[in-house]
Design a protein around this motif. Structure first.
Motif, PDB file in Angstrom:
ATOM      1  N   ILE A 105       0.822  -1.293   0.031  1.00 23.94           N
ATOM      2  CA  ILE A 105       0.035   0.220  -0.030  1.00 23.94           C
ATOM      3  C   ILE A 105       0.827   1.323  -0.084  1.00 23.94           C
ATOM      4  CG2 ILE A 105      -2.128  -1.177   1.205  1.00 23.94           C
ATOM      5  CD1 ILE A 105      -1.061   0.344   3.795  1.00 23.94           C
ATOM      6  N   ASP A 106       2.076   1.280   0.244  1.00 24.24           N
ATOM      7  CA  ASP A 106       2.758   2.474   0.209  1.00 24.24           C
ATOM      8  C   ASP A 106       4.298   1.912  -0.090  1.00 24.24           C
ATOM      9  OD1 ASP A 106       3.120   5.271   0.803  1.00 24.24           O
ATOM     10  OD2 ASP A 106       4.768   4.599   2.382  1.00 24.24           O
ATOM     11  N   ALA A 162       6.002   4.767   8.936  1.00 23.16           N
ATOM     12  CA  ALA A 162       5.365   3.868   8.350  1.00 23.16           C
ATOM     13  C   ALA A 162       4.412   3.546   9.581  1.00 23.16           C
ATOM     14  CB  ALA A 162       6.171   2.695   8.259  1.00 23.16           C
ATOM     15  N   LEU A 163       4.723   3.536  10.900  1.00 19.58           N
ATOM     16  CA  LEU A 163       3.862   3.185  11.890  1.00 19.58           C
ATOM     17  C   LEU A 163       2.690   4.234  11.845  1.00 19.58           C
ATOM     18  CD1 LEU A 163       2.572   1.689  14.475  1.00 19.58           C
ATOM     19  CD2 LEU A 163       4.441   2.829  15.803  1.00 19.58           C
ATOM     20  N   ALA A 223      -1.337   3.760  11.294  1.00 23.38           N
ATOM     21  CA  ALA A 223      -2.352   4.498  12.351  1.00 23.38           C
ATOM     22  C   ALA A 223      -3.444   5.573  11.551  1.00 23.38           C
ATOM     23  CB  ALA A 223      -1.653   5.104  13.467  1.00 23.38           C
ATOM     24  N   ASP A 224      -3.110   6.311  10.958  1.00 30.32           N
ATOM     25  CA  ASP A 224      -3.711   7.327  10.188  1.00 30.32           C
ATOM     26  C   ASP A 224      -4.631   6.623   9.258  1.00 30.32           C
ATOM     27  OD1 ASP A 224      -4.245  10.161   9.754  1.00 30.32           O
ATOM     28  OD2 ASP A 224      -3.732   9.366   7.786  1.00 30.32           O
ATOM     29  N   ALA A 225      -4.173   5.631   8.431  1.00 26.23           N
ATOM     30  CA  ALA A 225      -4.964   5.198   7.496  1.00 26.23           C
ATOM     31  C   ALA A 225      -6.228   4.246   8.062  1.00 26.23           C
ATOM     32  CB  ALA A 225      -4.270   4.074   6.668  1.00 26.23           C
ATOM     33  N   LEU A 226      -5.867   3.762   9.283  1.00 30.06           N
ATOM     34  CA  LEU A 226      -7.083   2.883  10.188  1.00 30.06           C
ATOM     35  C   LEU A 226      -7.664   3.770  10.894  1.00 30.06           C
ATOM     36  CD1 LEU A 226      -4.861  -0.201  10.748  1.00 30.06           C
ATOM     37  CD2 LEU A 226      -6.466   0.103   8.901  1.00 30.06           C
TER      38      LEU A 226
END
Length: 266
Positions: A78-79, A195-196, A200-203
């Motif tokens: 995804i990234d 990345a962490l 977190a932001d995406a979820l």
């Protein structure tokens, strides 16, 4: 404290025991985390293909690979945080005359390349971390796209013998010591902490509901970013300075015990 919603686990020196194995007790905890909708994500300098091979018993939903340059979630990448091609080629050309003994691995999101003819010891070390690797005659001439990392395996102490030279010859890039013999060169925008936070932001998970456990300098930004930062007892001294908690060693399976404690608080 309540159980974090995202827990990032470094591999070598953290989750893996002194023999480089995932403790047996971890697998049931990973299944329990899935049942309770707690995202446990391995976060490693290792290649994505290598991480996926290591978790055939039970696949996590998410992997942070290549020290944060590659993020994999629910079956797909995804990234990707890549470096510009030209500085990478210039560094690889300069590396051919480096004043220390080392071997380079050029990494793309799903493939890596190393020079043919390395010693058996070096080939074994590369094979441990890079399962999807191709031997080539020249790294400078490899027709690659999206270079995410150049990893150097240094015959001596990486931090003492090679870091200053790497910093001087890879300006504008990010350099991190990821083990006693390893230096990773990446985009300045790539690290495990970013990345962490991106996951977190995406979820929709707040930063304070994240946690990270690590042991070496490539985990530093991850511990800085996490809501709860945990350093291993065998961690680099600099890592312990940013940790909220220092636990036992990887030989004691301390990361697994910490995960079990969190999940018991769910």
């Amino acid at each position: 404290m309540p159980c974090p919603k995202i827990i990032a686990l470094d591999m070598d020196g953290t989750l893996l025991d002194e023999h480089g194995r995932i403790p047996d007790a971890f697998w049931e905890l990973l299944r329990l985390a899935d049942d309770r909708e707690v995202l446990v994500t391995p976060a490693s300098g290792r290649q994505l293909a290598t991480l996926r091979d290591m978790f055939t018993t039970h696949q996590p939903h998410t992997f942070i690979a290549e020290n944060g340059s590659v993020v994999f979630h629910d079956g797909r990448i995804i990234d990707v945080t890549a470096m510009p091609e030209q500085p990478v080629r210039e560094f690889l050309r300069a590396f051919e005359t480096a004043p220390f003994s080392a071997s380079a691995v050029l990494c793309t999101p799903e493939q890596s390349y190393s020079l043919r003819g390395a010693s058996k010891e070096v080939e074994q070390e590369i094979a441990k971390y890079y399962h999807a690797n191709t031997n080539v005659d020249s790294l400078v001439d490899v027709p690659f796209e999206q270079p995410v990392k150049v990893a150097l395996y240094v015959d001596g102490d990486a931090e003492r013998d090679a870091l200053a030279w790497v910093q001087a010859h890879a300006p504008g890039l990010h350099h991190v010591v990821s083990g006693q013999h390893w230096i990773d060169i990446m985009s300045p925008e790539a690290d495990k902490g970013k990345a962490l936070l991106a996951i977190a932001d995406a979820l929709g998970v707040p930063q304070e509901a994240t946690a990270a456990i690590g042991d070496f300098l490539n985990d530093y930004t991850m511990l800085q970013a996490a809501g709860t930062a945990v350093a291993m007892g065998n961690a680099h001294p600099d890592l312990k300075t940013v940790a909220d908690e220092v636990i036992g060693t990887n030989a004691e399976h301390a990361a697994v015990h910490r995960l079990a404690t969190w999940l018991s608080e769910q």
